[in-house]
Design an enzyme around this catalytic site. Structure first.
Site, PDB file in Angstrom:
ATOM      1  N   HIS A   1       0.836  -1.434  -0.050  1.00  0.00           N
ATOM      2  CA  HIS A   1       0.118   0.170   0.115  1.00  0.00           C
ATOM      3  C   HIS A   1       0.689   0.932  -0.258  1.00  0.00           C
ATOM      4  O   HIS A   1       1.766   0.836   1.067  1.00  0.00           O
ATOM      5  CB  HIS A   1      -0.834  -0.052   1.205  1.00  0.00           C
TER       6      HIS A   1
ATOM      7  N   HIS B   1       3.139  -3.060   6.717  1.00  0.00           N
ATOM      8  CA  HIS B   1       1.377  -2.058   6.702  1.00  0.00           C
ATOM      9  C   HIS B   1       1.502  -1.207   7.420  1.00  0.00           C
ATOM     10  O   HIS B   1       2.570  -0.869   8.529  1.00  0.00           O
ATOM     11  CB  HIS B   1       0.285  -2.665   6.997  1.00  0.00           C
TER      12      HIS B   1
ATOM     13  N   GLU C   1       1.533  -4.488  11.384  1.00  0.00           N
ATOM     14  CA  GLU C   1       0.902  -2.573  11.475  1.00  0.00           C
ATOM     15  C   GLU C   1       2.043  -2.194  11.572  1.00  0.00           C
ATOM     16  O   GLU C   1       1.866  -2.591  13.339  1.00  0.00           O
ATOM     17  CB  GLU C   1      -0.717  -3.016  11.286  1.00  0.00           C
TER      18      GLU C   1
END
Length: 379
Positions: free
Chosen positions: A2, A116, A207
């Site tokens: 991303h 992420h 994350e």
């Protein structure tokens, strides 16, 4: 993966620098890791998204690639079946996804992480579910759940704040800073499940920051918070047991199935073209069954110690005996729900590495993908 989740890119570049500097300065940790482990790092999987992203902490500009596709929804999914036409041709997938799938076919990766941003938690498979026996109490449990929990806690407990579980005001609290992916939210077509099911590579989704695009001034502190976790996680590639499978003539064989009792994977773990197998397992006694056409089924019980402290998993070779009967167990395809998984596809391509499967220290849910593929060497 991303493009607007950028901390992973920075962490991976710092990781490269840290390991190389440590090796040159003869620091024990770096020397041990680089001497006994093959590490592959992909600092960004979605450069298009990164170029288009803004500096907002939460908005999604830059999440997708130039074609407007979320790459972490574009991988084949073992649970989705025909509902999302997962049996599409490989060339119909995004170029970035095809590149990663191709990479997985040329290396024997063992452990990986997909980085992420937007939360602070270590998430582990499965991300999706059929609502079958794998669905337990709202989580989707894999056969290697104990290993995944250990891996997630390794990262979280070594992180400055992740283990506290409630550092991001816009996120739910996570006990010990870890979560089962499906229990957090279902995700179809993610790389984490694909790597585990088809490529025998145990992967976490990390994350690593509450803010997807943290200010430059915060980057040194964020590296410091994650450095110990990254190094400790890489070292976990040395869990369990590794070795080779030899046929009745003493030749290492490809595609021999190496199964552990009580851990029936959707796609059975197989040897690579060097005849090598790798199983990440916590210390304990395990019953192994090895199957190869034209040979007797071999069953052995192994007692496995904790290998990471020694930077080497336990080494054990399996020696098969040839048989003359025509009936053999042929581990071909495994059927899950309405989907037939082509389980042996990953090892039809020659592997470039002579070593353990790799660990990715990667960037996934919101950062550029940094894959640090770790391979613990057989010799």
């Amino acid at each position: 993966m991303h493009g607007n989740e950028v901390l992973g890119r920075v962490l991976m570049l710092h990781l490269i620098d840290d390991l190389v500097r440590g090796f040159r300065n003869n620091e024990t940790e770096s020397v041990q890791l680089l001497t006994n482990t093959r590490i592959h790092i992909l600092p960004t999987m979605n450069p298009d998204g990164f170029d288009e992203s803004d500096t907002d902490c939460q908005y999604s500009t830059g999440r997708f690639n130039h074609n407007g596709i979320d790459l972490n929804r574009n991988f084949p999914d073992a649970f989705a079946g025909l509902r999302r036409k997962q049996q599409i041709n490989e060339e119909e997938r995004e170029a970035e996804v095809r590149a990663v799938i191709g990479w997985l076919k040329t290396e024997s990766f063992v452990l990986s992480a997909n980085l992420h941003g937007g939360a602070l938690v270590a998430s582990y498979p499965y991300d999706n579910s059929n609502g079958g026996s794998e669905n337990v109490g709202g989580a989707s449990i894999s056969p290697d759940d104990d290993v995944f929990i250990h891996l997630a806690k390794t990262y979280s407990s070594n992180h400055a704040t992740m283990h506290l579980g409630d550092r991001c005001k816009d996120s739910r609290p996570f006990l010990n800073g870890i979560t089962n992916g499906y229990e957090w939210y279902p995700l179809i077509g993610g790389m984490q499940d694909y790597n585990y099911v088809w490529s025998q590579c145990l992967e976490l989704t990390l994350e690593v920051s509450c803010c997807k695009f943290p200010p430059v001034s915060q980057l040194p502190a964020l590296w410091t918070e994650n450095r110990k976790s990254l190094l400790a996680y890489i070292q976990q590639v040395h869990l369990g047991v590794k070795g080779r499978v030899f046929d009745g003539s003493g030749v290492p064989v490809q595609n021999a199935v190496v199964e552990v009792k009580g851990r029936e994977n959707m796609c059975p773990f197989r040897t690579d073209r060097h005849g090598e197998y790798y199983r990440l397992l916590l210390p304990g006694s395990y019953s192994f069954t090895v199957t190869y056409p034209g040979h007797e089924v071999l069953t052995e019980t192994l007692t496995i110690p904790y290998g990471p402290d020694q930077y080497s998993a336990m080494k054990h070779d399996f020696l098969l005996r040839q048989i003359t009967t025509t009936t053999t167990r042929s581990p071909a395809n495994v059927t899950v729900a309405s989907t037939t998984l082509s389980c042996n596809e990953s090892f039809e391509v020659e592997s470039a590495g002579v070593g353990t499967r790799s660990t990715w220290v990667g960037v996934g849910v919101g950062l550029g993908l940094v894959a640090a593929a770790l391979q613990s060497l057989i010799d």
